[in-house]
Design a protein around this motif. Structure first.
Motif, PDB file in Angstrom:
ATOM      1  N   ILE A  14       0.842  -1.199   0.000  1.00 21.52           N
ATOM      2  CA  ILE A  14       0.000   0.000   0.000  1.00 21.52           C
ATOM      3  C   ILE A  14       0.874   1.244   0.000  1.00 21.52           C
ATOM      4  CG2 ILE A  14      -1.674   1.309   1.370  1.00 21.52           C
ATOM      5  CD1 ILE A  14      -2.880  -1.398   2.189  1.00 21.52           C
ATOM      6  N   LEU A  15       1.960   1.221   0.755  1.00 21.26           N
ATOM      7  CA  LEU A  15       2.899   2.340   0.766  1.00 21.26           C
ATOM      8  C   LEU A  15       3.552   2.508  -0.611  1.00 21.26           C
ATOM      9  CD1 LEU A  15       4.385   4.504   2.435  1.00 21.26           C
ATOM     10  CD2 LEU A  15       6.075   2.758   2.973  1.00 21.26           C
ATOM     11  N   MET A  16       3.925   1.398  -1.235  1.00 17.39           N
ATOM     12  CA  MET A  16       4.495   1.464  -2.579  1.00 17.39           C
ATOM     13  C   MET A  16       3.482   2.062  -3.558  1.00 17.39           C
ATOM     14  SD  MET A  16       6.375  -2.257  -2.721  1.00 17.39           S
ATOM     15  CE  MET A  16       6.734  -2.222  -4.466  1.00 17.39           C
ATOM     16  N   PHE A  17       2.237   1.651  -3.460  1.00 18.62           N
ATOM     17  CA  PHE A  17       1.173   2.161  -4.325  1.00 18.62           C
ATOM     18  C   PHE A  17       1.021   3.668  -4.142  1.00 18.62           C
ATOM     19  CE2 PHE A  17      -3.380   3.259  -4.598  1.00 18.62           C
ATOM     20  CZ  PHE A  17      -3.568   3.049  -5.946  1.00 18.62           C
ATOM     21  N   TRP A  18       0.995   4.096  -2.906  1.00 17.77           N
ATOM     22  CA  TRP A  18       0.831   5.509  -2.601  1.00 17.77           C
ATOM     23  C   TRP A  18       2.017   6.328  -3.135  1.00 17.77           C
ATOM     24  CZ3 TRP A  18       3.427   8.989   0.651  1.00 17.77           C
ATOM     25  CH2 TRP A  18       2.760  10.186   0.869  1.00 17.77           C
ATOM     26  N   LEU A  19       3.233   5.816  -2.919  1.00 16.06           N
ATOM     27  CA  LEU A  19       4.420   6.511  -3.407  1.00 16.06           C
ATOM     28  C   LEU A  19       4.457   6.568  -4.937  1.00 16.06           C
ATOM     29  CD1 LEU A  19       7.154   5.171  -0.970  1.00 16.06           C
ATOM     30  CD2 LEU A  19       6.324   7.529  -1.162  1.00 16.06           C
ATOM     31  N   ALA A  20       4.077   5.484  -5.591  1.00 17.98           N
ATOM     32  CA  ALA A  20       4.083   5.445  -7.058  1.00 17.98           C
ATOM     33  C   ALA A  20       3.083   6.432  -7.633  1.00 17.98           C
ATOM     34  CB  ALA A  20       3.798   4.035  -7.553  1.00 17.98           C
ATOM     35  N   ARG A  21       1.994   6.659  -6.930  1.00 17.72           N
ATOM     36  CA  ARG A  21       1.013   7.642  -7.405  1.00 17.72           C
ATOM     37  C   ARG A  21       1.502   9.067  -7.202  1.00 17.72           C
ATOM     38  NH1 ARG A  21      -4.984   6.229  -7.805  1.00 17.72           N
ATOM     39  NH2 ARG A  21      -4.853   8.454  -8.065  1.00 17.72           N
ATOM     40  N   ARG A  22       2.352   9.278  -6.204  1.00 16.99           N
ATOM     41  CA  ARG A  22       2.859  10.618  -5.904  1.00 16.99           C
ATOM     42  C   ARG A  22       4.106  10.962  -6.721  1.00 16.99           C
ATOM     43  NH1 ARG A  22      -1.452  10.459  -4.025  1.00 16.99           N
ATOM     44  NH2 ARG A  22      -2.104  10.742  -1.896  1.00 16.99           N
TER      45      ARG A  22
END
Length: 98
Positions: A14-22
């Motif tokens: 989930i953290l990776m997903f959030w970072l990839a979106r940012r």
């Protein structure tokens, strides 16, 4: 300790997903790391299978030392969190097309 691993398997993707979106380049970086991890694991597995066959042994104890190899463990751990990350990314893509 098992609970910590379970939580990490949920939180890190989930953290990776959030970072990839940012941060745009992180999505490509995560994919490249997964590709390198896959080839690293494949090379370690192929080498151990070859060594086992070269010694004419098929004992499971000869194969189990593979699980202690850092060149196998770290890429496998990354792929273990990368797979749920990919599912999150696919969910984002299908959800945005509606």
């Amino acid at each position: 300790m098992k609970l910590v691993f379970l939580l990490l398997i949920v939180i890190v993707p989930i953290l990776m997903f959030w970072l990839a979106r940012r941060i745009a380049f992180l999505e490509r970086l995560f994919h490249v790391l997964a590709l390198l991890s896959f080839y690293s694991m494949a090379a370690v597995i192929a080498g151990d299978v070859y060594a086992t066959n070269a010694h004419n042994t098929t004992f499971t104890t000869d194969i189990h030392h593979l699980l202690l190899d850092a060149w196998f463990l770290f890429p496998a751990a990354y792929l273990g969190v990368y797979a749920p990350y990919l599912i999150w990314m696919c969910l984002r893509l299908t959800g945005s097309q509606r």
